[in-house]
Design a protein around this motif. Structure first.
Motif, PDB file in Angstrom:
ATOM      1  N   GLN A  10       0.836  -1.216   0.000  1.00  0.00           N
ATOM      2  CA  GLN A  10       0.000   0.000   0.000  1.00  0.00           C
ATOM      3  C   GLN A  10       0.870   1.265   0.000  1.00  0.00           C
ATOM      4  N   ALA A  11       1.946   1.227  -0.792  1.00  0.00           N
ATOM      5  CA  ALA A  11       2.964   2.277  -0.727  1.00  0.00           C
ATOM      6  C   ALA A  11       2.980   3.205  -1.941  1.00  0.00           C
ATOM      7  N   HIS A  44       1.234   5.880  -2.958  1.00  0.00           N
ATOM      8  CA  HIS A  44       1.183   7.329  -2.754  1.00  0.00           C
ATOM      9  C   HIS A  44       2.394   7.825  -1.963  1.00  0.00           C
ATOM     10  N   GLU A  45       2.908   6.982  -1.079  1.00  0.00           N
ATOM     11  CA  GLU A  45       4.158   7.325  -0.384  1.00  0.00           C
ATOM     12  C   GLU A  45       5.287   7.473  -1.399  1.00  0.00           C
ATOM     13  N   LEU A  46       5.370   6.535  -2.351  1.00  0.00           N
ATOM     14  CA  LEU A  46       6.419   6.603  -3.364  1.00  0.00           C
ATOM     15  C   LEU A  46       6.234   7.815  -4.269  1.00  0.00           C
ATOM     16  N   ARG A  97       5.029  10.684  -3.410  1.00  0.00           N
ATOM     17  CA  ARG A  97       5.520  11.850  -2.676  1.00  0.00           C
ATOM     18  C   ARG A  97       7.044  11.904  -2.686  1.00  0.00           C
ATOM     19  N   ARG A  98       7.672  10.753  -2.503  1.00  0.00           N
ATOM     20  CA  ARG A  98       9.131  10.724  -2.517  1.00  0.00           C
ATOM     21  C   ARG A  98       9.680  11.049  -3.905  1.00  0.00           C
TER      22      ARG A  98
END
Length: 295
Positions: A41-42, A44-46, A48-49
């Protein structure tokens, strides 16, 4: 958000498409594949990064793979557009349940790669489709919850070797699984980019000629119903792929049939996603001890 899987300098990678041609390589930011990032579930985190990372690669620099190169399951749905159901002998009777069959990962190539016609048949056909990539595990998923289990959508050409789908009395698996006979891509567009209530348009062209054109408004079993039905009998896992059916206009339905030949170019265009494009070539084969082997 457009996410893709690719080969670069002998490495299997995945990344984010920025603009029309630039790729931000996300490999090594804690996940070794797009499938792994989806499972965690990553996405959207990726994303942003990635805002702070350079787009060091271009589409022209890489070999695109299917967005999920090795899914745990690929489940295909047959005869799912209403007007295509009419092509069959009992087409006046709407089916009660979807028709489903499996495909294997090696039967698909990525955008720009050659779709191969096997030496055993001259009846390689195209089938433009919309494919769903599962984002969350689920079993017996309610239709109302189905969209929340979709990570993204992509284009597919569910290439079919027509005479081989008639070898078995009760299945089409043989003709649907010749190696490199179909394609997926060019990328996965995340589900948050779509309105679940808005119809999507799909168009298939061969050498620039439109062969298939329809909208998902004509699906007999909509995306949510497919997920509901399939998840009754098998758990859907992150990275699993569901191909949702093809409209009328496949080559086999012409008189005479218009099967694919080496040198042809097949394009599958889906609104909101883009265009999947693949040339057609003959599978290179050598005979070893009387048994054909791809080279």
């Amino acid at each position: 958000m457009k996410l893709l899987s690719f080969e670069h300098q002998g490495r299997e990678c995945f990344g984010l498409l920025r603009g029309a041609t630039d790729i931000v390589d996300l490999t090594g930011l804690g996940y070794d594949s797009l499938r792994a990032a989806i499972a965690a579930q990553a996405l959207h985190e990726l994303a942003r990064r990635a805002e702070n990372l350079p787009a060091a690669l271009r589409l022209a620099d890489v070999k695109l793979r299917p967005p999920i190169p090795v899914p745990g399951k690929i489940i295909c749905v047959g005869v799912n557009y209403g007007n295509r159901n009419e092509e069959y002998k009992d087409g006046s009777v709407a089916p009660s349940y979807p028709s489903v069959f499996p495909r294997f990962p090696a039967s698909f190539v990525g955008h720009g790669q050659a779709v191969l016609r096997p030496p055993e048949s001259a009846q390689l056909d195209y089938e433009g489709e919309i494919a769903l990539v599962i984002g969350r595990r689920g079993r017996r998923i309610a239709a109302a919850d189905a969209w929340s289990h979709i990570a993204g959508l992509t284009c597919a050409n569910e290439g079919t070797v027509r005479d081989w789908v008639r070898h078995g009395k009760f299945n089409v698996t043989q003709g649907k699984n010749f190696e490199s006979s179909g394609s997926m891509g060019p990328w996965m567009v995340t589900a948050d980019a779509f309105d679940p209530a808005a119809p999507m348009t799909i168009t298939t062209r061969v050498n620039g000629e439109q062969r298939q054109h329809d909208t998902t408004a004509h699906l007999m079993f909509a995306f949510d119903e497919l997920i509901r039905y399939i998840s009754i009998w098998t758990a859907l896992e992150p990275g699993d792929v569901i191909l949702t059916g093809t409209p009328v206009g496949a080559g086999v339905r012409f008189t005479p049939p218009r099967f694919l030949e080496p040198g042809d170019l097949v394009e599958v265009d889906v609104s909101g996603i883009g265009t999947l494009s693949n040339p057609v070539a003959d599978e290179p084969v050598a005979t070893v001890r009387g048994t054909p082997h791809a080279q």
